[in-house]
Design an enzyme around this catalytic site. Structure first.
Site, PDB file in Angstrom:
ATOM      1  N   ASN A 208       0.792  -1.299  -0.089  1.00  0.00           N
ATOM      2  CA  ASN A 208       0.111   0.046   0.109  1.00  0.00           C
ATOM      3  C   ASN A 208       0.887   1.420   0.248  1.00  0.00           C
ATOM      4  O   ASN A 208       1.867   1.221   0.059  1.00  0.00           O
ATOM      5  CB  ASN A 208      -0.911  -0.005   1.185  1.00  0.00           C
ATOM      6  CG  ASN A 208      -0.203   0.071   2.459  1.00  0.00           C
ATOM      7  OD1 ASN A 208       0.514   1.020   2.689  1.00  0.00           O
ATOM      8  ND2 ASN A 208      -0.375  -1.076   3.072  1.00  0.00           N
ATOM      9  N   ASP A 276      -4.708  -5.803   5.217  1.00  0.00           N
ATOM     10  CA  ASP A 276      -5.851  -6.635   5.926  1.00  0.00           C
ATOM     11  C   ASP A 276      -5.665  -8.329   5.527  1.00  0.00           C
ATOM     12  O   ASP A 276      -6.024  -9.211   6.248  1.00  0.00           O
ATOM     13  CB  ASP A 276      -7.223  -6.144   5.474  1.00  0.00           C
ATOM     14  CG  ASP A 276      -7.243  -4.829   6.203  1.00  0.00           C
ATOM     15  OD1 ASP A 276      -7.020  -4.828   7.362  1.00  0.00           O
ATOM     16  OD2 ASP A 276      -7.944  -3.934   5.537  1.00  0.00           O
ATOM     17  N   LYS A 286       8.734 -18.336  -8.626  1.00  0.00           N
ATOM     18  CA  LYS A 286       7.994 -17.237  -9.523  1.00  0.00           C
ATOM     19  C   LYS A 286       7.078 -17.818 -10.567  1.00  0.00           C
ATOM     20  O   LYS A 286       7.244 -18.741 -11.276  1.00  0.00           O
ATOM     21  CB  LYS A 286       9.069 -16.675 -10.501  1.00  0.00           C
ATOM     22  CG  LYS A 286       8.574 -15.306 -11.303  1.00  0.00           C
ATOM     23  CD  LYS A 286       9.732 -14.681 -12.263  1.00  0.00           C
ATOM     24  CE  LYS A 286       9.178 -13.467 -12.939  1.00  0.00           C
ATOM     25  NZ  LYS A 286       9.809 -13.311 -14.112  1.00  0.00           N
ATOM     26  N   ASP A 305      -4.840  -9.014  13.268  1.00  0.00           N
ATOM     27  CA  ASP A 305      -5.134  -7.698  13.540  1.00  0.00           C
ATOM     28  C   ASP A 305      -4.326  -7.639  14.600  1.00  0.00           C
ATOM     29  O   ASP A 305      -4.307  -7.926  15.913  1.00  0.00           O
ATOM     30  CB  ASP A 305      -6.562  -7.418  13.993  1.00  0.00           C
ATOM     31  CG  ASP A 305      -6.659  -5.959  14.096  1.00  0.00           C
ATOM     32  OD1 ASP A 305      -5.860  -5.120  14.844  1.00  0.00           O
ATOM     33  OD2 ASP A 305      -7.553  -5.342  13.549  1.00  0.00           O
ATOM     34  N   ILE A 306      -3.040  -6.875  14.412  1.00  0.00           N
ATOM     35  CA  ILE A 306      -1.804  -6.705  15.674  1.00  0.00           C
ATOM     36  C   ILE A 306      -2.599  -5.816  16.810  1.00  0.00           C
ATOM     37  O   ILE A 306      -2.297  -6.036  17.811  1.00  0.00           O
ATOM     38  CB  ILE A 306      -0.598  -5.832  14.946  1.00  0.00           C
ATOM     39  CG1 ILE A 306      -0.278  -6.913  13.864  1.00  0.00           C
ATOM     40  CG2 ILE A 306       0.283  -6.056  15.916  1.00  0.00           C
ATOM     41  CD1 ILE A 306       0.747  -6.383  12.807  1.00  0.00           C
ATOM     42  N   PHE A 324      -4.669   3.846  14.999  1.00  0.00           N
ATOM     43  CA  PHE A 324      -4.835   5.209  14.173  1.00  0.00           C
ATOM     44  C   PHE A 324      -6.021   4.547  13.236  1.00  0.00           C
ATOM     45  O   PHE A 324      -6.332   3.222  13.219  1.00  0.00           O
ATOM     46  CB  PHE A 324      -3.643   5.090  13.102  1.00  0.00           C
ATOM     47  CG  PHE A 324      -2.646   6.252  13.834  1.00  0.00           C
ATOM     48  CD1 PHE A 324      -1.943   5.840  14.859  1.00  0.00           C
ATOM     49  CD2 PHE A 324      -2.590   7.302  13.318  1.00  0.00           C
ATOM     50  CE1 PHE A 324      -1.059   6.635  15.470  1.00  0.00           C
ATOM     51  CE2 PHE A 324      -1.434   8.212  13.852  1.00  0.00           C
ATOM     52  CZ  PHE A 324      -0.607   7.740  14.946  1.00  0.00           C
ATOM     53  N   LYS A 338     -14.546   1.750  15.834  1.00  0.00           N
ATOM     54  CA  LYS A 338     -13.294   0.977  15.869  1.00  0.00           C
ATOM     55  C   LYS A 338     -12.492   0.884  17.344  1.00  0.00           C
ATOM     56  O   LYS A 338     -12.013  -0.008  17.555  1.00  0.00           O
ATOM     57  CB  LYS A 338     -12.264   1.685  14.991  1.00  0.00           C
ATOM     58  CG  LYS A 338     -11.074   0.894  14.484  1.00  0.00           C
ATOM     59  CD  LYS A 338     -10.267   1.327  13.200  1.00  0.00           C
ATOM     60  CE  LYS A 338     -11.011   1.254  11.888  1.00  0.00           C
ATOM     61  NZ  LYS A 338     -10.498   2.092  10.756  1.00  0.00           N
ATOM     62  N   LYS A 342     -11.594  -2.981  18.494  1.00  0.00           N
ATOM     63  CA  LYS A 342     -10.320  -3.300  18.790  1.00  0.00           C
ATOM     64  C   LYS A 342      -9.822  -3.233  20.147  1.00  0.00           C
ATOM     65  O   LYS A 342      -8.745  -4.162  20.670  1.00  0.00           O
ATOM     66  CB  LYS A 342      -9.199  -2.238  18.043  1.00  0.00           C
ATOM     67  CG  LYS A 342      -9.412  -2.151  16.636  1.00  0.00           C
ATOM     68  CD  LYS A 342      -8.664  -2.371  15.838  1.00  0.00           C
ATOM     69  CE  LYS A 342      -8.824  -2.074  14.109  1.00  0.00           C
ATOM     70  NZ  LYS A 342      -7.803  -2.849  13.228  1.00  0.00           N
TER      71      LYS A 342
HETATM   72  O1  C5P Z   1      -9.241  -1.735  11.025  1.00  0.00           O
HETATM   73  P1  C5P Z   1      -8.065  -0.606  10.563  1.00  0.00           P
HETATM   74  O2  C5P Z   1      -6.931  -1.223   9.622  1.00  0.00           O
HETATM   75  O3  C5P Z   1      -8.679   0.706  10.040  1.00  0.00           O
HETATM   76  O4  C5P Z   1      -7.257  -0.270  11.613  1.00  0.00           O
HETATM   77  C1  C5P Z   1      -6.399   0.794  11.711  1.00  0.00           C
HETATM   78  C2  C5P Z   1      -5.431   0.324  12.936  1.00  0.00           C
HETATM   79  O5  C5P Z   1      -5.359  -0.696  13.222  1.00  0.00           O
HETATM   80  C3  C5P Z   1      -4.085   0.915  12.832  1.00  0.00           C
HETATM   81  O6  C5P Z   1      -3.751   1.548  14.175  1.00  0.00           O
HETATM   82  C4  C5P Z   1      -3.255  -0.034  12.284  1.00  0.00           C
HETATM   83  O7  C5P Z   1      -1.813   0.199  12.674  1.00  0.00           O
HETATM   84  C5  C5P Z   1      -3.755  -1.319  13.030  1.00  0.00           C
HETATM   85  N1  C5P Z   1      -3.726  -2.635  12.555  1.00  0.00           N
HETATM   86  C6  C5P Z   1      -3.090  -3.612  12.839  1.00  0.00           C
HETATM   87  N2  C5P Z   1      -3.356  -4.928  12.300  1.00  0.00           N
HETATM   88  C7  C5P Z   1      -4.034  -4.974  11.141  1.00  0.00           C
HETATM   89  C8  C5P Z   1      -4.793  -3.933  10.811  1.00  0.00           C
HETATM   90  C9  C5P Z   1      -4.581  -2.638  11.300  1.00  0.00           C
HETATM   91  O8  C5P Z   1      -2.469  -3.508  13.889  1.00  0.00           O
HETATM   92  N3  C5P Z   1      -3.792  -6.303  10.297  1.00  0.00           N
END
Ligand code: C5P
Length: 400
Positions: A208, A276, A286, A305-306, A324, A338, A342
Site C-alpha cells: 500500500n 488486511d 516465480k 489484527d496486531i 490509528f 473502531k 479493537k
Molecule cells: O481496521 P483498520 O485497518 O482501519 O485499523 C487501523 C489500526 O489498526 C491502525 O492502528 C493499524 O496500525 C492497526 N492494524 C493492525 N493490524 C492489522 C490491521 C490494522 O495493527 N492487521
C-alpha cells in the site's frame, strides 16, 4: 548538550574507523567526555595516537593490560560510562555481541556493561545483507541495543549499497537522543510504522502507499521525550529515526511476531498500515505465464489484527494502546466504533478523503477518541501532530 556525560567509544576494525576520530571531536565539542577503546584490527586503520590525542585520554586496547587493570579494572570501565557506542560496529563485533562472546577487551566490555549500547554498523553490502548479520541485528534489537545506520552509498571496496557507516553528525544525534532527559526517560514504548508487503511469489507482492512518515515522526518525538523506543517498521519510504531500536519486517505476520517479541512496553502505538489480507496461495517459485491466456487466481486469507491482538492480551498488555484510523467519511463515528472493536485506549483518527491532501502529504488533521469522547486538533504538520501526541502519551503514563 553532552556536558557531564561520558561515552565509552569502542572503535572496531574497518575503514570507517577514521570517522570515529571525527565523532570524538563532535562529542567533545558538545561537552562530553570519551573513553576510547580500540580493537586490535581498529589500530590497523587509525592510530591509537590519533584517537588518544583527540579524546584527551589514553586508549584502552588489551584485556590483560595490568597497568590499566590495577588503575581502574575493565569491568569498571564499562560501568563508568553513561552510554556505550560502537563505531564502526563490524560484522564480527555484531556477531560477538549477539552471541555474548567475551574474548577480547571490546567484547568483554560489551558483555559486562549495565548501560545502553548504540551501534553504528559499517561493512561491505554483502556482509550486511548476509542472513547471519541480519539474524545478529535482529537479536541485538531484541536485546535492546540501539542502532544508527548503516547508510547506502559507495563503499571503499568499490561496491555500492547499504553498509556505509552513518555520518558522525548522525551518530552524535543518536547519542544525544539516547541520553535525552525527559518525562519518558527510561520508559519502553513500541511504535509500528510503514506498510506491509504480502508476497504473491518470490518476486511480487501486494503493498500500500503508506510512507511511514507519521509513525517515524512519532517515534522521533517519543525518543526526544526520553523514551526507549522500539520501532517495528514495514518497508517504508522514509528512513527510520536515529536513536531508536529498529526492527525491520515485511509481512503482517512478521510484524505481529516482532511486536510480541518487543513486549513488554508501557505504551504501544500502532501507526502501521497493515495489509488486511495476505495471499493464501502464494507461490514458492516465480509464477509463469503458461501460454493458455488464463491469469492466475489469487486467494486471500485474513491477516492477524496486531492492534486488536495486543489490546486484548490478558497478560503483559501495555498500559496505553493507541491505534490509528484513516477514514473517508463520518470519521468520528467510525473511529469510535473502531476503538470499541479493537479494544485499544485511544484512536487517532484522520480524514483521508480526496481533497484533504492528507494522504501522502506533510499535514494532518486528527481527532483523538478516548474513553472521555472526541478531541479535535486543528490541521498541522505531521511532526507537530507527533510532538503533541507524544506529550499526551507522556501525560497519560504519568510521572512514574
Ligand atoms: O481496521 P483498520 O485497518 O482501519 O485499523 C487501523 C489500526 O489498526 C491502525 O492502528 C493499524 O496500525 C492497526 N492494524 C493492525 N493490524 C492489522 C490491521 C490494522 O495493527 N492487521
Amino acid at each position: 548538550m553532552l556536558a557531564g556525560k561520558r561515552i565509552l567509544l569502542i572503535i572496531g576494525g574497518g575503514i570507517a574507523a577514521y570517522k570515529a576520530a571525527e565523532l570524538i571531536r563532535l562529542i567533545r565539542g558538545q561537552g562530553g567526555a570519551v573513553t576510547p577503546v580500540m580493537t586490535g584490527a581498529a589500530a590497523e586503520f587509525v592510530t591509537p595516537l590519533t584517537v588518544s590525542s583527540l579524546a584527551g585520554e589514553a586508549v584502552h586496547r588489551d584485556l590483560f593490560d595490568l597497568t590499566h587493570e590495577a588503575e581502574i579494572g575493565h569491568i569498571q570501565l564499562s560501568r563508568a560510562a553513561d552510554l556505550v557506542v560502537v563505531a564502526p560496529a563490524t560484522a564480527d563485533l555484531m556477531a560477538k555481541m549477539a552471541a555474548g562472546l567475551a574474548n577480547d577487551l571490546a567484547s568483554t566490555l560489551l558483555l559486562a556493561t549495565d548501560k545502553r549500547v548504540l551501534i553504528a554498523p559499517a561493512m561491505n553490502v554483502r556482509m550486511w545483507h548476509h542472513p547471519a548479520t541480519q539474524r545478529n541485528l535482529a537479536q541485538l534489537g531484541a536485546d535492546g541495543v540501539l542502532c544508527v545506520g548503516p547508510n547506502a552509498g559507495d563503499m571503499a571496496c568499490g561496491e555500492h549499497g547499504l553498509g556505509r557507516m552513518a555520518e558522525p553528525a548522525e551518530i552524535l544525534a543518536a547519542i544525544t537522543a539516547a541520553l535525552a532527559d525527559g518525562p519518558l526517560k527510561g520508559r519502553h514504548v513500541l511504535v509500528t510504522s510503514g506498510p506491509t508487503h504480502e508476497p504473491i511469489d518470490p518476486v511480487r507482492y501486494i503493498a500500500n502507499r503508506s510512507s511511514g512518515a507519521q509513525g517515524t515522526a512519532l517515534a522521533a518525538a517519543l525518543r526526544d521525550l526520553g523514551a526507549r523506543v522500539t520501532f517495528v517498521t514495514g518497508p517504508a519510504t522514509v528512513p527510520p529515526p536515529a536513536g531508536v531500536t529498529v526492527v525491520r519486517v515485511e509481512t503482517a505476520r512478521e510484524m505481529l511476531a516482532a511486536v510480541e517479541a518487543a513486549l513488554p512496553a508501557e505504551a504501544a502505538v500502532f501507526a502501521a498500515a497493515v495489509a488486511d489480507w495476505r495471499v493464501a496461495n502464494a507461490a514458492g517459485q516465480k509464477m509463469k505465464k503458461d501460454g493458455s491466456g488464463r491469469a492466475p487466481a489469487l486467494e486471500f486469507a485474513e491477516n492477524p489484527d496486531i492492534l486488536a491482538t495486543v489490546s486484548k492480551r490478558s497478560a503483559g498488555r501495555p498500559r496505553l494502546v493507541v491505534g490509528f484510523a484513516a477514514e473517508t467519511h463520518e470519521v468520528e463515528r467510525h473511529a469510535t466504533e473502531k476503538r470499541a472493536r479493537k479494544g485499544c485506549d485511544w484512536i487517532v483518527a484522520n480524514d483521508v478523503s480526496p481533497g484533504t491532501g492528507i494522504m501522502g502529504g506533510t499535514e494532518n488533521a486528527v481527532t483523538i477518541i478516548d474513553a472521555g469522547g472526541a478531541e479535535h486538533w486543528e490541521r498541522m504538520g505531521k511532526d507537530a501532530v507527533a510532538r503533541r501526541l507524544a506529550a499526551r502519551i507522556a501525560a497519560a503514563l504519568g510521572a512514574d
